[in-house]
Design a protein around this motif. Sequence first.
Motif, PDB file in Angstrom:
ATOM      1  N   VAL A 136       1.042  -1.165  -0.305  1.00 30.57           N
ATOM      2  CA  VAL A 136       0.552  -0.375   0.160  1.00 30.57           C
ATOM      3  C   VAL A 136       1.638   1.366  -0.145  1.00 30.57           C
ATOM      4  N   TYR A 137       1.840   1.044   0.519  1.00 29.08           N
ATOM      5  CA  TYR A 137       2.958   2.813   0.778  1.00 29.08           C
ATOM      6  C   TYR A 137       3.511   2.741   0.070  1.00 29.08           C
ATOM      7  N   LEU A 138       4.131   1.899  -0.485  1.00 23.21           N
ATOM      8  CA  LEU A 138       5.294   2.054  -2.230  1.00 23.21           C
ATOM      9  C   LEU A 138       4.575   2.733  -2.611  1.00 23.21           C
ATOM     10  N   PRO A 139       3.574   1.810  -3.151  1.00 23.30           N
ATOM     11  CA  PRO A 139       3.347   2.057  -4.554  1.00 23.30           C
ATOM     12  C   PRO A 139       2.173   3.598  -4.761  1.00 23.30           C
ATOM     13  N   GLU A 140       1.796   4.021  -3.540  1.00 23.67           N
ATOM     14  CA  GLU A 140       0.926   4.832  -3.108  1.00 23.67           C
ATOM     15  C   GLU A 140       1.919   6.126  -3.859  1.00 23.67           C
ATOM     16  N   MET A 141       3.223   6.086  -3.548  1.00 25.83           N
ATOM     17  CA  MET A 141       4.383   6.516  -3.517  1.00 25.83           C
ATOM     18  C   MET A 141       5.258   7.039  -4.667  1.00 25.83           C
ATOM     19  N   ILE A 142       5.468   5.697  -5.497  1.00 25.79           N
ATOM     20  CA  ILE A 142       5.074   5.376  -6.499  1.00 25.79           C
ATOM     21  C   ILE A 142       4.656   6.546  -7.371  1.00 25.79           C
ATOM     22  N   ILE A 143       3.663   6.264  -7.413  1.00 29.12           N
ATOM     23  CA  ILE A 143       1.967   6.851  -8.217  1.00 29.12           C
ATOM     24  C   ILE A 143       2.880   8.506  -7.899  1.00 29.12           C
ATOM     25  N   LYS A 144       2.691   9.017  -6.425  1.00 25.68           N
ATOM     26  CA  LYS A 144       2.848  10.500  -6.497  1.00 25.68           C
ATOM     27  C   LYS A 144       4.372  10.917  -7.100  1.00 25.68           C
ATOM     28  N   LEU A 145       5.500  10.321  -6.734  1.00 19.43           N
ATOM     29  CA  LEU A 145       6.808  10.305  -7.001  1.00 19.43           C
ATOM     30  C   LEU A 145       6.913  10.542  -8.651  1.00 19.43           C
ATOM     31  N   LYS A 146       5.583   9.698  -9.743  1.00 25.33           N
ATOM     32  CA  LYS A 146       5.835   9.675 -10.655  1.00 25.33           C
ATOM     33  C   LYS A 146       5.533  10.746 -11.421  1.00 25.33           C
ATOM     34  N   GLN A 147       4.754  11.493 -11.080  1.00 24.86           N
ATOM     35  CA  GLN A 147       3.737  12.532 -11.353  1.00 24.86           C
ATOM     36  C   GLN A 147       4.551  13.530 -10.458  1.00 24.86           C
ATOM     37  N   GLY A 148       5.030  13.857  -9.338  1.00 26.08           N
ATOM     38  CA  GLY A 148       6.479  14.709  -9.376  1.00 26.08           C
ATOM     39  C   GLY A 148       7.506  14.867 -10.333  1.00 26.08           C
ATOM     40  N   VAL A 149       7.800  13.719 -10.670  1.00 26.59           N
ATOM     41  CA  VAL A 149       9.263  13.561 -12.022  1.00 26.59           C
ATOM     42  C   VAL A 149       8.399  13.768 -13.840  1.00 26.59           C
ATOM     43  N   GLY A 150       7.064  13.507 -13.462  1.00 27.99           N
ATOM     44  CA  GLY A 150       6.724  14.185 -14.894  1.00 27.99           C
ATOM     45  C   GLY A 150       6.158  15.329 -15.077  1.00 27.99           C
ATOM     46  N   ARG A 151       6.185  16.498 -14.265  1.00 29.16           N
ATOM     47  CA  ARG A 151       6.679  18.118 -14.184  1.00 29.16           C
ATOM     48  C   ARG A 151       7.529  18.064 -14.664  1.00 29.16           C
ATOM     49  N   LEU A 152       8.734  17.271 -15.017  1.00 27.85           N
ATOM     50  CA  LEU A 152       9.940  18.184 -15.716  1.00 27.85           C
ATOM     51  C   LEU A 152       9.638  18.246 -16.811  1.00 27.85           C
ATOM     52  N   ILE A 153       8.860  17.048 -17.559  1.00 30.23           N
ATOM     53  CA  ILE A 153       8.599  16.740 -18.915  1.00 30.23           C
ATOM     54  C   ILE A 153       7.333  16.175 -19.678  1.00 30.23           C
ATOM     55  N   ARG A 154       7.317  17.917 -20.385  1.00 26.32           N
ATOM     56  CA  ARG A 154       5.870  18.316 -20.848  1.00 26.32           C
ATOM     57  C   ARG A 154       6.217  18.215 -21.972  1.00 26.32           C
ATOM     58  N   SER A 155       7.592  18.493 -22.897  1.00 30.77           N
ATOM     59  CA  SER A 155       7.148  18.695 -24.008  1.00 30.77           C
ATOM     60  C   SER A 155       7.897  17.684 -25.014  1.00 30.77           C
ATOM     61  N   SER A 156       8.185  17.391 -26.312  1.00 31.24           N
ATOM     62  CA  SER A 156       9.313  16.860 -26.929  1.00 31.24           C
ATOM     63  C   SER A 156      10.990  16.913 -26.878  1.00 31.24           C
ATOM     64  N   THR A 157      11.183  18.662 -26.371  1.00 28.00           N
ATOM     65  CA  THR A 157      12.010  19.594 -26.563  1.00 28.00           C
ATOM     66  C   THR A 157      12.010  19.803 -25.208  1.00 28.00           C
ATOM     67  N   ASP A 158      11.816  19.512 -23.864  1.00 31.64           N
ATOM     68  CA  ASP A 158      11.614  19.788 -22.265  1.00 31.64           C
ATOM     69  C   ASP A 158      12.849  18.933 -22.010  1.00 31.64           C
TER      70      ASP A 158
END
Length: 169
Positions: A136-158
């Motif tokens: 439970v805790y680890l999968p929930e954290m991984i989802i939130k971590l992926k969302q945070g990491v996803g803030r960086l690459i928003r287009s193909s040139t980022d």
Amino acid sequence: LLYLSDDCISPKSPDRELYLETLATKVDELINITEGRSLVLFTSKEDMKRVYNKVTMNNHDFNIMLQTDDVSADTLKIRFKEDESSVLFATGSFFEGIDVKGEALENVIITKLPFPVVNPIIEEKASHFSNGFNEVYLPEMIIKLKQGVGRLIRSSTDKGIVSILDPRY
């Protein structure tokens, strides 16, 4: 790039001041590398405010903004996007739902792994497994971590750096 810090103190350290001081030093180093253009994500508003106060004591050639209750998230997002060399210290909803393309965001700093807050619902879910942390805790954290990491690459040139400052990675 992915930067995993091996010289930060654990957020579980009993010496809270040393933890926050070390975190502030590392955040300051990282935001200077990209001359601003950074989103610094926290899981605690109190930690965020204290690190912000330490970092802003130094002179910077860029604006450092802090998520507060008196400015809406939408207003803060607009300000951050428009000031292309700025830094934003934020929590919660900024792990997702912020879309900054291009040079305005080249550095996402995750100060602490975003494990879910212990609450009755999470505890109930975890109680149904022999290893509630892994199920439970680890999968929930991984989802939130992926969302945070996803803030960086928003287009193909980022491009840019994702930094994780929690040594428990």
